[in-house]
Design a protein around this motif. Structure first.
Motif, PDB file in Angstrom:
ATOM      1  N   LEU A 186      70.323   0.582  24.107  1.00 14.16           N
ATOM      2  CA  LEU A 186      70.401   1.757  24.958  1.00 14.16           C
ATOM      3  C   LEU A 186      69.070   2.491  24.910  1.00 14.16           C
ATOM      4  O   LEU A 186      68.572   2.803  23.834  1.00 14.16           O
ATOM      5  N   LYS A 187      68.497   2.749  26.073  1.00  5.75           N
ATOM      6  CA  LYS A 187      67.224   3.473  26.147  1.00  5.75           C
ATOM      7  C   LYS A 187      67.426   4.813  26.830  1.00  5.75           C
ATOM      8  O   LYS A 187      68.048   4.906  27.896  1.00  5.75           O
ATOM      9  N   VAL A 188      66.916   5.869  26.216  1.00  2.83           N
ATOM     10  CA  VAL A 188      66.992   7.212  26.786  1.00  2.83           C
ATOM     11  C   VAL A 188      65.581   7.704  27.020  1.00  2.83           C
ATOM     12  O   VAL A 188      64.753   7.725  26.099  1.00  2.83           O
ATOM     13  N   GLY A 189      65.290   8.114  28.253  1.00  2.00           N
ATOM     14  CA  GLY A 189      63.947   8.549  28.609  1.00  2.00           C
ATOM     15  C   GLY A 189      63.674  10.000  28.273  1.00  2.00           C
ATOM     16  O   GLY A 189      64.584  10.788  27.987  1.00  2.00           O
ATOM     17  N   SER A 190      62.394  10.355  28.338  1.00  2.00           N
ATOM     18  CA  SER A 190      61.976  11.721  28.021  1.00  2.00           C
ATOM     19  C   SER A 190      62.634  12.739  28.930  1.00  2.00           C
ATOM     20  O   SER A 190      63.020  13.837  28.494  1.00  2.00           O
ATOM     21  N   SER A 191      62.774  12.404  30.213  1.00  2.00           N
ATOM     22  CA  SER A 191      63.362  13.361  31.153  1.00  2.00           C
ATOM     23  C   SER A 191      64.798  13.686  30.802  1.00  2.00           C
ATOM     24  O   SER A 191      65.311  14.751  31.168  1.00  2.00           O
ATOM     25  N   SER A 192      65.468  12.758  30.090  1.00  2.00           N
ATOM     26  CA  SER A 192      66.867  12.972  29.710  1.00  2.00           C
ATOM     27  C   SER A 192      67.011  13.627  28.347  1.00  2.00           C
ATOM     28  O   SER A 192      68.115  14.035  27.976  1.00  2.00           O
ATOM     29  N   LEU A 193      65.924  13.715  27.597  1.00  2.00           N
ATOM     30  CA  LEU A 193      65.996  14.243  26.235  1.00  2.00           C
ATOM     31  C   LEU A 193      65.307  15.588  26.061  1.00  2.00           C
ATOM     32  O   LEU A 193      65.291  16.125  24.954  1.00  2.00           O
ATOM     33  N   THR A 194      64.721  16.107  27.119  1.00  2.00           N
ATOM     34  CA  THR A 194      63.973  17.355  26.982  1.00  2.00           C
ATOM     35  C   THR A 194      64.529  18.430  27.903  1.00  2.00           C
ATOM     36  O   THR A 194      65.068  18.152  28.971  1.00  2.00           O
ATOM     37  N   ILE A 245      71.161  -0.817  28.519  1.00  2.00           N
ATOM     38  CA  ILE A 245      71.503   0.377  29.297  1.00  2.00           C
ATOM     39  C   ILE A 245      70.275   1.274  29.347  1.00  2.00           C
ATOM     40  O   ILE A 245      69.738   1.666  28.297  1.00  2.00           O
ATOM     41  N   LEU A 246      69.819   1.582  30.559  1.00  2.00           N
ATOM     42  CA  LEU A 246      68.650   2.437  30.751  1.00  2.00           C
ATOM     43  C   LEU A 246      69.122   3.764  31.335  1.00  2.00           C
ATOM     44  O   LEU A 246      69.516   3.831  32.508  1.00  2.00           O
ATOM     45  N   PHE A 247      69.113   4.798  30.513  1.00  2.00           N
ATOM     46  CA  PHE A 247      69.522   6.117  30.983  1.00  2.00           C
ATOM     47  C   PHE A 247      68.325   6.845  31.575  1.00  2.00           C
ATOM     48  O   PHE A 247      67.224   6.832  31.020  1.00  2.00           O
ATOM     49  N   THR A 248      68.564   7.509  32.700  1.00  2.00           N
ATOM     50  CA  THR A 248      67.512   8.256  33.372  1.00  2.00           C
ATOM     51  C   THR A 248      68.123   9.537  33.932  1.00  2.00           C
ATOM     52  O   THR A 248      69.189   9.958  33.484  1.00  2.00           O
ATOM     53  N   ASP A 249      67.450  10.158  34.903  1.00  2.00           N
ATOM     54  CA  ASP A 249      67.952  11.424  35.441  1.00  2.00           C
ATOM     55  C   ASP A 249      68.476  11.293  36.862  1.00  2.00           C
ATOM     56  O   ASP A 249      68.657  12.287  37.561  1.00  2.00           O
ATOM     57  N   VAL A 250      68.728  10.046  37.312  1.00  2.00           N
ATOM     58  CA  VAL A 250      69.364   9.822  38.612  1.00  2.00           C
ATOM     59  C   VAL A 250      70.493   8.814  38.426  1.00  2.00           C
ATOM     60  O   VAL A 250      70.519   8.069  37.442  1.00  2.00           O
ATOM     61  N   THR A 304      70.573 -10.992  29.574  1.00  2.00           N
ATOM     62  CA  THR A 304      71.038  -9.652  29.212  1.00  2.00           C
ATOM     63  C   THR A 304      71.356  -8.849  30.470  1.00  2.00           C
ATOM     64  O   THR A 304      70.458  -8.540  31.256  1.00  2.00           O
ATOM     65  N   ALA A 305      72.628  -8.524  30.675  1.00  2.00           N
ATOM     66  CA  ALA A 305      73.004  -7.657  31.790  1.00  2.00           C
ATOM     67  C   ALA A 305      72.393  -6.282  31.587  1.00  2.00           C
ATOM     68  O   ALA A 305      72.151  -5.856  30.447  1.00  2.00           O
ATOM     69  N   THR A 306      72.132  -5.571  32.684  1.00  2.00           N
ATOM     70  CA  THR A 306      71.464  -4.271  32.578  1.00  2.00           C
ATOM     71  C   THR A 306      72.173  -3.242  33.446  1.00  2.00           C
ATOM     72  O   THR A 306      72.610  -3.544  34.563  1.00  2.00           O
ATOM     73  N   ILE A 307      72.289  -2.033  32.912  1.00  2.00           N
ATOM     74  CA  ILE A 307      72.842  -0.901  33.654  1.00  2.00           C
ATOM     75  C   ILE A 307      71.787   0.195  33.703  1.00  2.00           C
ATOM     76  O   ILE A 307      71.227   0.568  32.664  1.00  2.00           O
ATOM     77  N   ILE A 308      71.499   0.693  34.902  1.00  2.00           N
ATOM     78  CA  ILE A 308      70.672   1.891  35.065  1.00  2.00           C
ATOM     79  C   ILE A 308      71.598   3.015  35.482  1.00  2.00           C
ATOM     80  O   ILE A 308      72.323   2.888  36.477  1.00  2.00           O
ATOM     81  N   ALA A 309      71.611   4.104  34.718  1.00  2.00           N
ATOM     82  CA  ALA A 309      72.592   5.163  34.975  1.00  2.00           C
ATOM     83  C   ALA A 309      72.017   6.525  34.616  1.00  2.00           C
ATOM     84  O   ALA A 309      71.030   6.642  33.880  1.00  2.00           O
ATOM     85  N   ASP A 310      72.665   7.556  35.122  1.00  2.00           N
ATOM     86  CA  ASP A 310      72.306   8.937  34.830  1.00  2.00           C
ATOM     87  C   ASP A 310      72.786   9.293  33.425  1.00  2.00           C
ATOM     88  O   ASP A 310      73.954   9.055  33.088  1.00  2.00           O
ATOM     89  N   ALA A 311      71.915   9.870  32.623  1.00  2.00           N
ATOM     90  CA  ALA A 311      72.298  10.256  31.263  1.00  2.00           C
ATOM     91  C   ALA A 311      73.429  11.273  31.263  1.00  2.00           C
ATOM     92  O   ALA A 311      74.210  11.336  30.304  1.00  2.00           O
ATOM     93  N   ASP A 312      73.562  12.055  32.335  1.00  2.00           N
ATOM     94  CA  ASP A 312      74.673  13.003  32.420  1.00  2.00           C
ATOM     95  C   ASP A 312      76.019  12.293  32.454  1.00  2.00           C
ATOM     96  O   ASP A 312      77.051  12.875  32.114  1.00  2.00           O
ATOM     97  N   ASP A 313      76.013  11.027  32.882  1.00  2.00           N
ATOM     98  CA  ASP A 313      77.254  10.263  32.977  1.00  2.00           C
ATOM     99  C   ASP A 313      77.541   9.450  31.718  1.00  2.00           C
ATOM    100  O   ASP A 313      78.489   8.653  31.704  1.00  2.00           O
ATOM    101  N   ALA A 314      76.752   9.651  30.668  1.00  2.00           N
ATOM    102  CA  ALA A 314      76.935   8.860  29.445  1.00  2.00           C
ATOM    103  C   ALA A 314      78.355   8.936  28.897  1.00  2.00           C
ATOM    104  O   ALA A 314      78.920   7.898  28.505  1.00  2.00           O
ATOM    105  N   PRO A 315      78.994  10.104  28.834  1.00  2.00           N
ATOM    106  CA  PRO A 315      80.371  10.138  28.308  1.00  2.00           C
ATOM    107  C   PRO A 315      81.345   9.275  29.109  1.00  2.00           C
ATOM    108  O   PRO A 315      82.202   8.593  28.531  1.00  2.00           O
ATOM    109  N   ARG A 316      81.242   9.277  30.421  1.00  2.00           N
ATOM    110  CA  ARG A 316      82.132   8.453  31.243  1.00  2.00           C
ATOM    111  C   ARG A 316      81.804   6.971  31.120  1.00  2.00           C
ATOM    112  O   ARG A 316      82.688   6.116  31.176  1.00  2.00           O
TER     113      ARG A 316
END
Length: 384
Positions: A22-30, A179-184, A241-253
């Motif tokens: 799981l990767k979380v970007g700077s835009s999602s952590l700041t 899983i690549l978390f971003t802000d979109v 390796t399957a990959t998911i790009i998703a909004d970090a706001d949706d991490a709980p779901r």
């Protein structure tokens, strides 16, 4: 492809016991002021701990070291100078991993910091050592928190953005899902907000990316954008390796239960099998020392025919390398593969010069330039 169209193609859950990066970007952590978003770190830590309890091995690739170091050093924005970036990373990395350690330990998870440099993965013996370290940590139940060692990385010799690093880590640990978390909310057919733009929920191969614009910027604190995430997904998927790009706001779901809602993020299906660590190293971690240029016939033989590269198909050479070096094999339109060359650059040049004069090739040049066993194809990207 819409969520409705993706039904039946897109899995509705992570595979049982799947190993996940799981990767979380700077835009999602700041936060907007540049400080670390402790609430986001706590939420993701709880989700990671829950995944561990459900039987998943989890590796976290965390951006944010530079961002975390800006405020303590009195910097108002991400600097452009390498020395200032390294200073910010030096200060911020300790703060970043400390926050992850505190949050994960509250949920009963053990944290292990892993800082990588290009040297750690470019040198084959180091690559094997890093793989063994990850395997040991995961077997003991730890959650590795990974970042590039930005304090000592240089612009000429680094691992690139953390999306690429996450794809590389997925290779190192033979991950089932990245899983690549971003802000979109995943990948869209055009920048969100553009008239007619819609989210893409399932990608079965790079051919389905035609007409999709992925040229979004990285934001003020990050180094990647949607283009780098799609490239990382392509690299990971080509090796199983399957990959998911998703909004970090949706991490709980996305990660909080046993199902993956079809209306969240973009799922990229694997396009190839898991490959041996040696081929993964050649393709994505080695540092090529030169290039061998080939004609269209040799390009087809290597990619479609799955053949070794032979001297008659070589039309040029770039670089000064010795026999046994890793080189790129470049066709008329793109880089096709990397492999271990059985000739020195000077030997190939001698053959090409003799060919140009119409003279026989000097010496006994009958061995393949790159044998199929020493060759690793590179995946096509959306721009190829």
């Amino acid at each position: 492809m819409s969520a409705a169209d993706a039904v039946g193609l897109r899995p509705d859950a992570l595979p049982e016991g799947a190993r996940v990066v799981l990767k979380v970007g700077s835009s999602s952590l700041t936060r907007p002021d540049g400080g670390l978003d402790l609430n986001r770190i706590d939420i993701i830590s709880g989700l990671l701990a829950g995944m561990r309890r459900r039987g998943h091995d989890v590796v976290l690739v965390s951006s944010g070291a530079v961002a975390a170091g800006l405020v303590p050093l009195g910097l108002e924005s991400r600097p452009g100078e390498l020395r200032l970036l390294q200073a910010a990373a030096s200060v911020g990395q300790g703060r970043l991993v400390s926050r992850w350690q505190t949050a994960l330990s509250a949920y009963g998870a053990v944290t292990a910091q892993v800082l990588l440099t290009a040297q750690d993965v470019a040198v084959r013996s180091h690559y094997r050592t890093v793989r063994a370290t990850f395997d040991t940590l995961l077997s003991m139940g730890a959650v590795p928190v990974v970042n590039e060692n930005d304090a000592v990385a240089t612009t000429e010799f680094n691992l690139g953005d953390n999306d690429h690093l996450a794809a590389l880590v997925s290779h190192l640990v033979t991950a089932d899902v990245l899983i690549l978390f971003t802000d979109v909310d995943g990948m869209w057919t055009a920048r969100p907000g553009t008239p007619g733009a819609r989210p893409v929920r399932y990608v079965g191969g790079t051919g389905e990316l035609a007409g999709v614009r992925v040229d979004g910027d990285a934001g003020a604190l990050g180094t990647g954008g949607m283009a780098t995430k799609v490239q990382a997904a392509t690299i990971a998927c080509a090796s199983g390796t399957a990959t998911i790009i998703a909004d970090a706001d949706d991490a709980p779901r996305l990660l909080g239960g046993r199902t993956i809602p079809a209306d969240l993020g973009t799922w990229f299906a694997p396009t190839g099998p898991h490959r041996s660590s040696r081929r993964l190293w050649m393709a994505h971690a080695s540092m090529p020392e030169g290039r061998v240029l080939v004609d269209a016939g040799a390009a087809r033989a290597v990619t479609e025919g799955k053949k070794s590269l032979l001297l008659p198909g070589v039309v040029g050479v770039d670089g000064d390398f010795e026999s046994g070096s890793v080189v790129e094999i470049v066709g008329p339109q793109r880089v096709l593969a990397r492999g271990i060359c059985r000739y020195a650059a000077a030997e190939i040049e001698e053959v090409l010069e003799a060919r140009g004069r119409g003279a026989p090739a000097p010496g006994d040049h009958v061995a393949p330039v790159v044998h199929r066993d020493d060759l690793a194809e590179l995946p096509r990207t959306a721009g190829d």
